[in-house]
Design a protein around this motif. Structure first.
Motif, PDB file in Angstrom:
ATOM      1  N   LEU A  55       0.823  -1.207   0.000  1.00 56.99           N
ATOM      2  CA  LEU A  55       0.000   0.000   0.000  1.00 56.99           C
ATOM      3  C   LEU A  55       0.860   1.260   0.000  1.00 56.99           C
ATOM      4  O   LEU A  55       0.529   2.252  -0.659  1.00 56.99           O
ATOM      5  N   GLY A  59       0.747   3.935  -2.825  1.00 56.79           N
ATOM      6  CA  GLY A  59       0.414   5.314  -2.488  1.00 56.79           C
ATOM      7  C   GLY A  59       1.396   6.306  -3.073  1.00 56.79           C
ATOM      8  O   GLY A  59       1.026   7.422  -3.446  1.00 56.79           O
ATOM      9  N   GLU A 132      -2.863   2.538  -9.731  1.00 56.26           N
ATOM     10  CA  GLU A 132      -2.505   2.957  -8.383  1.00 56.26           C
ATOM     11  C   GLU A 132      -3.704   3.466  -7.598  1.00 56.26           C
ATOM     12  O   GLU A 132      -3.818   3.201  -6.399  1.00 56.26           O
ATOM     13  N   ASP A 133      -4.619   4.213  -8.235  1.00 64.41           N
ATOM     14  CA  ASP A 133      -5.759   4.709  -7.472  1.00 64.41           C
ATOM     15  C   ASP A 133      -6.758   3.587  -7.171  1.00 64.41           C
ATOM     16  O   ASP A 133      -7.540   3.682  -6.230  1.00 64.41           O
ATOM     17  N   LYS A 135      -5.687   0.674  -6.171  1.00 66.38           N
ATOM     18  CA  LYS A 135      -5.089   0.144  -4.947  1.00 66.38           C
ATOM     19  C   LYS A 135      -5.392   1.047  -3.758  1.00 66.38           C
ATOM     20  O   LYS A 135      -5.703   0.590  -2.665  1.00 66.38           O
ATOM     21  N   ALA A 136      -5.307   2.356  -3.988  1.00 66.24           N
ATOM     22  CA  ALA A 136      -5.563   3.307  -2.905  1.00 66.24           C
ATOM     23  C   ALA A 136      -7.011   3.277  -2.450  1.00 66.24           C
ATOM     24  O   ALA A 136      -7.321   3.662  -1.319  1.00 66.24           O
ATOM     25  N   SER A 139      -8.280   1.951   1.051  1.00 68.34           N
ATOM     26  CA  SER A 139      -8.340   2.662   2.329  1.00 68.34           C
ATOM     27  C   SER A 139      -9.765   2.754   2.862  1.00 68.34           C
ATOM     28  O   SER A 139      -9.990   2.643   4.076  1.00 68.34           O
ATOM     29  N   ILE A 179      -0.809   4.305   3.015  1.00 73.00           N
ATOM     30  CA  ILE A 179      -1.085   4.941   1.725  1.00 73.00           C
ATOM     31  C   ILE A 179      -0.744   6.424   1.790  1.00 73.00           C
ATOM     32  O   ILE A 179      -0.129   6.980   0.874  1.00 73.00           O
ATOM     33  N   MET A 183       1.924   8.487  -0.399  1.00 72.50           N
ATOM     34  CA  MET A 183       1.534   9.645  -1.202  1.00 72.50           C
ATOM     35  C   MET A 183       2.411  10.851  -0.897  1.00 72.50           C
ATOM     36  O   MET A 183       2.836  11.573  -1.805  1.00 72.50           O
ATOM     37  N   SER A 200       5.981  -2.760  -5.823  1.00 74.00           N
ATOM     38  CA  SER A 200       4.601  -3.258  -5.866  1.00 74.00           C
ATOM     39  C   SER A 200       4.479  -4.661  -6.451  1.00 74.00           C
ATOM     40  O   SER A 200       3.966  -5.580  -5.802  1.00 74.00           O
TER      41      SER A 200
END
Length: 327
Positions: A55, A59, A132-133, A135-136, A139, A179, A183, A200
């Motif tokens: 994560l 992120g 990627e988003d 995966k995010a 949250s 995350i 970021m 990743s």
């Protein structure tokens, strides 16, 4: 020996093969890798730590300007998963009552299994097919861990009053923090973003194996045919609903389908519900084994279903477009 090339030829192979291999070991020789020290730490107990690192790496690839899309996807996944599970549970509740059976299943087991998803399995699938988003978005999915959303559904149905203390904001933040740290690092330093990007893909087979070490095929036998039916319904109903909703929004539909599972921690939900409301005590044990069977069934079936859906998209020359669409 071309191990990686062979795994790449299998749809979702980097996740599916290690997971099933570990589940086989855990079922027939559970103590083979539970020998302590580094071996047990890596191959048995590492899932949470490796997913957290995954994560963080994911992120780091998110541009802060696109974070809202990740939250939108997460909320959509969370709501669709809960809505489908609650609707099927409501039908079962109306047909059978809280202490009766619907197609051999307790309504409690249906709601617990269908509203609670396997975050590790989601991350493994999205790590292979998503961005990627995607995966995010995980949250927000922390909200369906444990009995909280199951109790929300039951309270709406009037089966029980709302019970406080079933969801911890600290637990939610603990999922979000890796995350957020990723970021921050990725947006402050492009070189850190590039460095963390390398992590990743490498992590996927390792945390998939560790997840498999928590699966026992014996749970299918204990839960019986009804438990297997619950797992199949969870994949087909909640997974397909997520697929269709994401497709309608122009997002990668495979990511929507990746929520079609039952989490291992959902096994404890019937007991938690029974502790909060004694009227469910008579069905708690049966619901527990049915949810356990659903957990194992979805862990096996969902990756296969995702691979099937991916093949369909590939045949229609639509798979690549979801990797190219801006998220």
């Amino acid at each position: 020996m071309k191990i990686k090339a062979t795994l790449d030829r299998i749809p979702g192979g980097m996740m599916v093969v290690p997971l099933l291999l570990a589940a086989t070991i855990n079922t027939f020789a559970p103590n083979l890798l539970r020998i302590g020290n580094f071996t047990e730490a890596l191959f048995v107990n590492s899932a949470s730590a490796l997913i957290a690192l995954f994560l963080l790496c994911a992120g780091a690839q998110i541009n802060v300007r696109s974070a809202g899309i990740a939250l939108g996807k997460g909320f959509t996944l969370l709501f669709v998963k809960w809505a489908v599970g609650a609707l099927v549970g409501l039908i079962a509740y109306i047909a059978a009552g809280p202490s009766g059976l619907f197609l051999g299943l307790t309504p409690l087991a249906i709601i617990a299994a269908m509203t609670n998803s396997n975050g590790g399995l989601y991350m493994a699938i999205v790590g292979q097919y998503g961005k990627e988003d995607d995966k995010a978005a995980y949250s927000l999915l922390a909200l369906n861990d444990g009995p909280f959303l199951t109790m929300v559904a039951l309270s709406i149905f009037g089966a029980m009053g709302f019970v406080d203390g079933m969801f911890s904001i600290v637990s939610f933040i603990s999922v979000l923090l890796p995350i957020a740290i990723g970021m921050i690092l990725g947006n402050l330093d492009n070189e850190m973003r590039e460095f963390l990007a390398k992590g990743s893909d490498m992590l996927i087979p390792f945390f998939a194996f560790a997840l498999g070490m928590g699966i026992d095929f014996g749970a299918i036998i204990k839960g019986g045919l009804s438990g297997v039916l619950l797992g199949v319904a969870t994949v087909l109903l909640t997974g397909t609903a997520g697929y269709l909703i994401f497709k309608a929004f122009g997002w990668n539909p495979l990511v929507g389908a990746a929520e079609g599972s039952t989490a291992g921690n959902a096994v404890a939900t019937p007991a938690a519900i029974a502790a909060a409301n004694a009227s469910f005590a008579s069905v708690a044990d049966l619901a527990t084994v049915q949810v356990a069977a659903s957990t194992v069934t979805t862990a096996i079936l969902l990756p296969i279903y995702i691979a099937f859906l991916a093949k369909r998209l590939e045949k229609k020359n639509k798979l690549q477009q979801y990797y190219q669409l801006p998220n």
